[in-house]
Design a protein around this motif. Structure first.
Motif, short mmCIF file in Angstrom:
data_model
loop_
_atom_site.label_atom_id
_atom_site.label_comp_id
_atom_site.label_asym_id
_atom_site.label_seq_id
_atom_site.Cartn_x
_atom_site.Cartn_y
_atom_site.Cartn_z
N ALA A 187 0.83 -1.20 0.00
CA ALA A 187 0.00 0.00 0.00
C ALA A 187 0.87 1.25 0.00
CB ALA A 187 -0.93 -0.01 1.22
N PRO A 241 -5.60 3.25 1.14
CA PRO A 241 -6.18 3.34 2.49
C PRO A 241 -7.06 2.12 2.83
CG PRO A 241 -6.42 5.44 1.36
CD PRO A 241 -5.96 4.45 0.34
N ILE A 242 -7.79 1.62 1.83
CA ILE A 242 -8.66 0.45 2.09
C ILE A 242 -7.81 -0.75 2.48
CG2 ILE A 242 -10.30 -1.18 1.07
CD1 ILE A 242 -11.30 1.18 -0.70
N ILE A 289 -5.57 6.00 -4.90
CA ILE A 289 -6.05 6.97 -3.90
C ILE A 289 -7.03 6.28 -2.95
CG2 ILE A 289 -7.54 9.01 -3.62
CD1 ILE A 289 -6.39 10.02 -6.30
N TYR A 290 -7.88 5.42 -3.52
CA TYR A 290 -8.87 4.71 -2.70
C TYR A 290 -8.33 3.36 -2.22
CZ TYR A 290 -11.45 8.05 -5.52
OH TYR A 290 -11.83 9.20 -6.15
N ILE A 295 -4.77 -0.75 3.74
CA ILE A 295 -4.15 -0.54 5.05
C ILE A 295 -5.14 -0.81 6.19
CG2 ILE A 295 -3.14 1.20 6.61
CD1 ILE A 295 -1.87 2.50 4.12
N SER A 296 -6.33 -0.18 6.11
CA SER A 296 -7.24 -0.29 7.24
C SER A 296 -7.78 -1.71 7.41
CB SER A 296 -8.40 0.70 7.10
OG SER A 296 -9.09 0.46 5.91
N PHE A 297 -8.23 -2.33 6.33
CA PHE A 297 -8.88 -3.64 6.47
C PHE A 297 -7.88 -4.76 6.79
CE2 PHE A 297 -12.40 -1.30 4.88
CZ PHE A 297 -13.52 -1.93 5.41
N LEU A 300 -4.94 -4.28 8.39
CA LEU A 300 -4.44 -4.08 9.76
C LEU A 300 -5.45 -4.60 10.77
CD1 LEU A 300 -2.68 -0.57 9.90
CD2 LEU A 300 -1.64 -2.80 10.16
N VAL A 301 -6.71 -4.35 10.53
CA VAL A 301 -7.73 -4.88 11.44
C VAL A 301 -7.75 -6.41 11.36
CG1 VAL A 301 -10.19 -4.85 12.03
CG2 VAL A 301 -9.09 -2.78 11.32
#
Lengths: 172, 509
Positions: free
Chosen positions: B218, B398-399, B394-395, B401-403, B405-406
């Motif tokens: 990412a 972040p998607i 751009i989208y 990284i967040s999903f 990492l969780v």
């Protein structure tokens, strides 16, 4: 090797070998640290790590010697440029790293849904340079709420829970 | 143990009538396989109340279908966004992702699906035929042989990262050292933990996988508007159904490759604990070694995609053999299946084929039927799945990284694991930027604890004599094979380069 006009400058490009040494040096430091934690322990906790650690140290020394020879011959430099190239993305990348650290830090209190919404919103706005605000807001909302329903409600997954998840626990 | 083919044929027809169980299991398996942090094992645990309430036969069919489809699901994000859903798909992006960048994601997915299905189907049948012999493999592999197998896994990395064997080995051994973090198995002495209690129980694999592959990717992809090259974007926009059929055709034309690489997976799957990660890398390395165009591996070579996908699905049927024949689970999912069956009063082991043959053979028929249904359901989706690659970074970044990492939080529910994934992300980013293979580090992290366990076991048996590692005939043969596998590709590579250098001179003459 081509210059800006597309003509061959004739000079072979030197390899930036300094960047290639970053990971091995980190590995070397970690291995030495690891050895300090096993000096006074029973042999069963030492033997395998010494076996693998010494091989790793040997390999790293071989790489350092090879790099030194290449630098001496003028085939490589000790530059770490590849690590930060392209330079124009460094501020964005550091800001994204900061946002990610913030995301991990706040998720234990804010829970998955709220923290993910704010992270997606901020990170997408950062990467887009503040453009397409409406689309980004909608997308962040759909993804965080959709993620809540898919993972927490449907799959009952152990996601970090905050005020929103606790409040909605009785509803779903 | 004689195989009752009549019963097998009856069961095959009967299993099709359970399509209503298989279909949801396939969909669920594809989803959980594709998301890092989830796995078939975790999902079966989550759904344990449901599987325990089912009839043993239906429960087994559900678990087997979920297991087989999750293996295929793990390859989807590996091809599309360079993030393997599980460690078993870590070799898939080596050639799958370059194909995606070239705008051939749809074709790559179709090749992956066909290779997975035919590899899985073939090894299921082979597993049935060769079960009495394959079940003996585990008996001949003791600690010493397993040490060589683990080192063999690491040596593969050096040959996979063939551009620089030394860097490949450094990455692999660095991963092994990371894998040694944690308390030792005998005295529980903490080692290399930096004082973190969360690391006493070894480095968890999901944060390592998420960090090395997803987070680092990412942070790397934000340099471009899309993960695709310009030509790749043009190709994606023109892509139609013919891309899927072309992928199917290309995969079928490599039928022989599918056969022998899936057999590698089957044999390795029989060895308890070896797993899909080793199998896929062994298959990849073997495929590259015997290829006429080894230099094309890593650039979107079709054989480089077929090999790991066939092999990791071969493992799926392989892990069931020790479970059903000798009662020893070949992996985590197989172990959970054993628990569910035991809850129903079914004891797995050789007697199962006599006492409840419908269950023993049923596991394999369920797998075969799952693969047959899976190809029909998943192939039409390739076109739509591949569209994800045109999404702007751009989208996407972040998607991811967040999903992911969780996802690294899920197995242990520690926020610490999310920080750990981020730390691995930094290591992965540095590795990507400086020409080290993140897969090599990951394989090291996976094999580290296994290698240490076998090492300790061998030394305890020999009362501390290190030479025990050369004490077995089979082990010594494997040592020789290990050395050959390390040096032959280097020799062949040098010979090829020498030939290439000689070629223009000859032409000039």
């Amino acid at each position: 090797m081509s210059d800006e006009n597309g003509q061959d400058s004739g000079k072979p490009e030197k390899r930036a070998a300094g960047a290639e040494l970053v990971l091995p040096i980190a590995g070397l430091l970690f291995t030495l640290y690891y050895f300090t934690t096993i000096i006074n322990v029973p042999w069963t906790a030492q033997v395998s790590a010494f076996f693998v650690g010494n091989i790793l140290i040997g390999l790293i020394i071989a790489l350092i010697i090879r790099t030194a020879i290449q630098v001496r011959r003028g085939e490589a430099t000790l530059s770490i440029a590849p690590l930060i190239a392209p330079k124009e993305y460094v501020p964005k990348r550091l800001a994204l790293l900061g946002l990610t650290l913030g995301y991990v830090f706040f998720i234990q209190w804010g829970g998955f849904t709220v923290t993910t919404f704010f992270f997606l919103l901020c990170a997408m706005l950062l990467l887009s340079g503040g453009k397409k605000k409406g689309l980004i807001l909608t997308l962040s909302l759909i993804l965080s709420v959709g993620g809540y329903f898919l993972f927490i409600v449907a799959f009952n997954t152990r996601f970090p829970k905050g005020p929103v998840e606790t409040m909605l626990q009785g509803v779903f | 143990m004689e195989i009752d083919w009549g019963l097998f044929a009856d069961l095959f027809g009967r299993t099709f009538t359970f399509w209503w169980v298989i279909l949801p299991a396939i969909l669920l398996g594809l989803i959980v396989g594709a998301i890092p942090g989830f796995s078939a094992a975790n999902t079966i645990i989550i759904l344990l109340p449901m599987t325990l309430a089912m009839e043993p036969e239906i429960g087994l069919i559900f678990m087997v279908a979920l297991y087989a489809s999750s293996r295929m699901g793990a390859g989807i994000p590996a091809i599309l966004v360079n993030i393997p859903g599980t460690a078993g798909a870590a070799a898939t992006p080596l050639d799958g992702y370059p194909m995606t960048k070239q705008g051939r994601a749809q074709q790559a997915l179709a090749i992956s699906f066909v290779s997975s299905v035919f590899g899985g189907l073939l090894t299921t049948i082979l597993a049935l035929m060769a079960m009495p012999w394959l079940s003996q493999v585990a008996y001949h592999l003791h600690s010493v042989e397993m040490i060589v197998i683990m080192l063999f896994g690491i040596s593969l990395i050096a040959t996979i990262a063939a551009k620089d064997t030394l860097k490949g080995l450094i990455a692999g051994f660095f991963g092994l050292m990371i894998g040694y973090i944690g308390a030792d198995v005998v005295y529980e002495t903490p080692r290399g933990t930096f004082g973190f209690l969360e690391l006493y129980d070894k480095v968890p694999l999901i944060p390592a996988l998420v960090g090395l592959f997803a987070v680092s990717e990412a942070f790397a992809v934000i340099e471009g508007e899309s993960i695709l090259t310009k030509r790749g974007m043009d190709a994606m926009q023109k892509a139609g159904w013919q891309e899927t059929w072309e992928g199917v055709r290309l995969a079928i034309s490599r039928w022989w490759h599918i056969i022998w690489t899936s057999i590698i997976g089957l044999v390795i799957g029989v060895v308890p604990g070896a797993g899909a990660a080793i199998a896929s890398f062994v298959a990849y390395q073997q495929s590259k070694t015997f290829s006429k165009t080894p230099e094309k591996y890593g650039t979107g070579h079709l054989d480089g995609l077929v090999a790991p996908e066939s092999a990791n699905n071969g493992v799926t049927s392989g892990t069931l053999i020790p479970l059903l024949v000798i009662g020893v689970p070949g992996g985590a999912t197989a172990a959970i299946m054993a628990v569910v069956l035991q809850y129903h009063g079914v004891t797995v082991g050789p007697d199962l084929f006599d006492s409840q043959p419908e269950l023993a053979y049923g596991a394999f028929t369920a797998m075969a039927v799952t693969y047959a249904i899976m190809i029909l359901t998943v192939l039409p989706l390739a076109r739509y799945m591949s569209r994800i690659t045109v999404v702007s970074t751009i989208y996407m970044a972040p998607i991811i990284i967040s999903f992911t990492l969780v996802g690294s939080f899920v197995p242990r529910a520690y926020v610490f694991d999310m920080y750990l994934a981020l730390a691995f992300g930094v290591i992965g980013y540095v590795a990507r930027k400086t020409g080290y293979h993140v897969a090599a580090i990951l394989i090291g992290v996976i094999l580290g604890p296994l290698l240490e366990n076998y090492f300790l076991r061998a030394l305890r048996i020999s009362q501390g004599d290190v030479m025990v590692i050369f004490s077995s005939s089979l082990g010594n043969v494997m040592w020789v094979m290990l050395i050959i596998s390390l040096f032959v590709p280097m020799y062949l590579d040098r010979r090829r380069k020498a030939r290439e250098q000689a070629l223009p001179t000859t032409t000039d003459c």
